[in-house]
Design an enzyme around this catalytic site. Structure first.
Site, PDB file in Angstrom:
ATOM      1  CB  CYS A  54     -69.039 -23.178  21.786  1.00 34.60           C
ATOM      2  SG  CYS A  54     -68.112 -22.061  20.704  1.00 34.60           S
ATOM      3  CG  HIS A  77     -63.818 -24.482  21.170  1.00 38.76           C
ATOM      4  ND1 HIS A  77     -63.522 -24.860  19.887  1.00 38.76           N
ATOM      5  CD2 HIS A  77     -64.877 -23.616  21.078  1.00 38.76           C
ATOM      6  CE1 HIS A  77     -64.357 -24.254  19.036  1.00 38.76           C
ATOM      7  NE2 HIS A  77     -65.188 -23.509  19.744  1.00 38.76           N
TER       8      HIS A  77
END
Length: 344
Positions: free
Chosen positions: A133, A247
């Protein structure tokens, strides 16, 4: 347009659940949807287009039985290692969201906006790997900058949400915050993370490596080089933070010697790149944040600034939804590109 029989392995997990929303939002050409999970999930259902679909037990012969064309795997590396070859043998293309196949030289590792040409290599193994990710959102910003100036080195610090640890990680943060307000945080268990995550940051994601970095950090190093087809220097520090989803990354890019960074050119390159958006107005306190990125399919870039001492160094901030951009959306975009190639 042809429609496909699609399987989702890890049907009841956070990424699996996101797939069903995205299939509908992107009008993905599905003839039959088969949600697959372990025997523990039998009796559960998933919702897709207003219908309840029973979860089916994952077995090696289910892919042939259901005549699966595309299999999305998001249930852990050991599951992919065991069952992905079964799906390939049954004639499906596997799009794997785990780390198991990423560095296999016979398996393309793809971010469709960055290296779509690599999808054509899927025939060598029947598998296309979805990157980590944090790698995905970083290379989405690096690619236009590399095209612009040529990148020599990347230094990145990540601020990774609990969604990176799946539903269990997010639930643990919520439970600990509830316990904090009930004045019993000291009694709150931590199982998804090695330490308390509420009101804390943990400067370790995944296991320690002999070189002093973690496995998560080395994923960013190795995967970035494979995706960009370039042996650039990468140094990462990955940190878990008490955020539910999305994130964030603080990125410093060193360009080739002799480059003099022009901020206007940098902004234009980023703005022109597919699925990247510049949000950068520091005087008015406007910049990317997790609450902005959550539930979107965009990688946001801000705090763009030239280094104070060297003309060839750039600093910026990068935010994206880990469950979507960093997992389900990237996998879906891979599938869309794969379909385009097959239909051509």
């Amino acid at each position: 347009m042809r429609k496909f029989n699609v399987a989702v392995v890890g049907a009841t997990g956070a990424v699996g659940e996101e797939f069903y929303r995205l299939f509908e939002a992107y009008d993905f050409p599905i003839a039959k949807l088969v949600p697959l999970a372990s025997a523990r999930s039998l009796g559960k259902t998933i919702e897709y287009r207003g219908q309840e679909i029973d979860v089916v037990e994952l077995t090696c012969d289910i892919f042939e039985k259901e005549e699966i064309d595309i299999a999305f795997f998001s249930a852990g590396g050991s599951v992919s290692a065991k069952y992905a070859p079964c799906a390939v043998e049954a004639g499906a293309v596997v799009i794997d969201n785990t780390s198991h196949f990423r560095m296999d030289p016979n398996v393309p590792l793809v971010v469709p906006e960055v290296n779509p040409q690599d999808i054509e290599l899927w025939r060598e193994s029947g598998i296309i790997a979805n990157p980590n990710c944090s790698t995905i959102q970083m290379v989405l910003a690096l690619k236009p900058l590399d095209d612009l100036y040529g990148i020599k080195r990347v230094d990145v610090c990540t601020y990774q949400a609990t969604s990176g640890a799946g539903k269990a990680g997010m639930e643990e943060l919520v439970k600990q915050m509830q316990d904090f307000f009930a004045f019993k945080l000291d009694e709150s268990p931590h199982e998804a993370f090695a330490h308390q995550i509420a009101l804390n940051v943990i400067p370790q994601i995944d296991v320690a490596m002999e070189n002093g970095f973690t496995k998560e950090e080395m994923k960013m190093v190795n995967e970035s080089q494979k995706i960009l087809h370039k042996q650039l220097e990468v140094a990462a520090t990955c940190v878990r933070v008490p955020v539910l989803r999305s994130h964030s990354e603080s990125i410093t890019v060193t360009f080739d010697e002799g480059v003099e960074v022009q901020i206007d050119a940098v902004r234009q390159a980023l703005e022109s790149f597919e699925n990247v958006q510049v949000v950068d107005d520091l005087p008015n306190q406007i910049y990317p944040m997790p609450v902005m990125a959550t539930d979107t399919d965009i990688t946001y870039v801000g705090r763009i600034r030239k280094d104070l001492y060297r003309d060839n160094i750039l600093h910026f901030w990068n935010v994206a939804d880990q469950v979507r951009v960093g997992a389900a959306t990237n996998a879906l975009r891979i599938a869309q590109k794969w379909i385009e190639l097959e239909e051509a």
